[in-house]
Design an enzyme around this catalytic site. Structure first.
Site, PDB file in Angstrom:
ATOM      1  N   HIS A 139       0.761  -1.169  -0.197  1.00  0.00           N
ATOM      2  CA  HIS A 139       0.003   0.093  -0.207  1.00  0.00           C
ATOM      3  C   HIS A 139       1.355   1.279  -0.154  1.00  0.00           C
ATOM      4  O   HIS A 139       2.077   1.142  -0.202  1.00  0.00           O
ATOM      5  CB  HIS A 139      -0.406  -0.115   1.557  1.00  0.00           C
ATOM      6  CG  HIS A 139      -2.233  -1.184   0.532  1.00  0.00           C
ATOM      7  ND1 HIS A 139      -2.920  -0.296   0.090  1.00  0.00           N
ATOM      8  CD2 HIS A 139      -2.713  -1.480   1.673  1.00  0.00           C
ATOM      9  CE1 HIS A 139      -4.333  -1.566  -0.295  1.00  0.00           C
ATOM     10  NE2 HIS A 139      -4.117  -2.059   1.241  1.00  0.00           N
ATOM     11  N   ASP A 169       0.385   6.865  -4.069  1.00  0.00           N
ATOM     12  CA  ASP A 169      -1.583   6.485  -4.878  1.00  0.00           C
ATOM     13  C   ASP A 169      -1.294   7.457  -5.465  1.00  0.00           C
ATOM     14  O   ASP A 169      -1.829   7.195  -6.917  1.00  0.00           O
ATOM     15  CB  ASP A 169      -2.522   6.670  -4.005  1.00  0.00           C
ATOM     16  CG  ASP A 169      -2.427   4.996  -3.893  1.00  0.00           C
ATOM     17  OD1 ASP A 169      -1.399   4.079  -3.507  1.00  0.00           O
ATOM     18  OD2 ASP A 169      -3.604   5.191  -2.103  1.00  0.00           O
TER      19      ASP A 169
END
Length: 378
Positions: A139, A169
């Site tokens: 992540h 991200d």
């Protein structure tokens, strides 16, 4: 309706959560038709997040306004009956599975090229489509850690501080995906055909570390935790607490701004040479700023223009007269119950935006299945 820069471009988006859907949102604002391909039943994961805002999460609504949705079981070979006619008319595919997943579904780049040779196929992943870490789960926190970014500022070991944004991200995934798609479309227009874009969120963080890479290699001065010029190592680039527990963001780096700053807070002359004893200078500023509330310092730095400001809360930022005057929050988002909130702003220049509607919605799961059924596309 205003013509957008990407009017006529069709995008099939197989991605979920944040990087791909946000890239799709940007493309939508520029005029592209973005069709989400979601699993039947629950749809993509972001729909189930909390807080809910109507049927789906507010996060899903924020990231997917203006798009269309088809619910398809990609493991069912019959899904290709719907997808193949669509792919023939598609310019861009965005996918965000682990490497190899789309190929196993019969939807890899080589498969798609048999259907649409000039397709722009964008694969977003943590570590890229190849290499030792390609299949590793991760992540945002893992990616910024592996790229060395997190090591430069993470608080103390007894009180580690997480970054306030999902940097990998968005900065490593969404933005590189977006500009590489646009570059690939430009190259295709020039007759260079389609492309497979390999977007690695981890490796795309290195441009943010240009100064740390340069200092380390050229001067053997490798930045540590909070000890570099812009990560806490200088009193000229710091966060200082006020008397009422607000935060002053002080960034008077250049000498002209530093001189104004020192005068504005009446820093003793003995502390103004921040090279002699940086920590003594910092502690002197800490004591001065802590002696007055935020309102006092806001007024001081309204006059003393030296790159200093009180850190705003999220609500204060959205109420800021400057952003409001520029129309940053003009666009609205509506759900199926008729509730309305401010839509997520995107960085598409206003003269390139296609849809000038004040209010938009995100698609219900499978809302466009009928329009794109195999029979409808024959």
């Amino acid at each position: 309706m205003m013509q957008g820069a990407l009017d006529g471009i069709k995008v099939l988006d197989f991605s979920t959560l944040l990087p791909g859907p946000m890239a799709g949102l940007f493309l939508t604002d520029a005029g592209a038709e973005v069709i989400k391909i979601e699993r039947p039943g629950a749809g993509e994961e972001m729909r189930s997040y909390v807080p809910k805002w109507g049927v789906d999460s507010v996060n899903f609504n924020m990231l997917n306004r203006g798009k269309r949705s088809i619910a398809l079981d990609l493991k069912d070979p019959a899904s290709l009956d719907v997808l193949i006619p669509l792919i023939k008319k598609t310019d861009v595919i965005i996918e965000q599975f682990r490497p190899g997943v789309m190929a196993r579904l019969g939807l890899g780049y080589d498969d798609i090229c048999q259907i649409k040779p000039d397709i722009i196929y964008c694969s977003i992943s943590g570590y890229g489509q190849s290499g030792p870490k390609a299949l590793r789960a991760g992540h945002d926190l893992n990616y910024i850690g592996d790229a060395g970014l997190l090591s430069l500022s993470h608080g103390s070991t007894d009180h580690p501080v997480l970054p306030p944004a999902l940097i990998a991200d968005i900065a490593g995934g969404t933005y590189p995906a977006l500009f590489n798609i646009l570059l690939a479309l430009r190259a295709r227009d020039a007759g260079k055909g389609g492309a497979h874009l390999d977007i690695s969120m981890a490796e795309n963080l290195f441009p943010f570390l240009y100064w740390a890479m340069g200092d380390g290699q050229a001067a053997d001065r490798w930045a540590g935790n909070g000890d570099a010029l812009v990560t806490g190592g200088s009193p000229r680039y710091q966060l200082y607490a006020t008397a009422d527990d607000r935060i002053l963001a002080a960034a008077p780096l250049e000498e002209k701004f530093w001189d104004i700053f020192c005068e504005a807070i009446n820093l003793p002359d003995a502390l103004r040479n921040d090279v002699a004893d940086p920590e003594a200078t910092r502690q002197g500023i800490v004591a001065i700023i802590a002696g007055q509330p935020a309102a006092h310092w806001a007024a001081v730095f309204e006059t003393a223009d030296c790159c200093c400001s009180i850190v705003k809360t999220m609500k204060e930022a959205m109420d800021d007269p400057h952003f409001c005057a520029r129309g940053v929050f003009d666009r609205q988002l509506s759900n199926e119950e008729g509730a309305i909130i401010t839509a997520l702003p995107t960085p598409i220049a206003r003269n390139l935006v296609a849809n000038t509607q004040d209010t938009q919605t995100a698609p219900r799961l499978g809302a466009d299945n009928q329009d794109f059924s195999a029979s409808q596309q024959d």
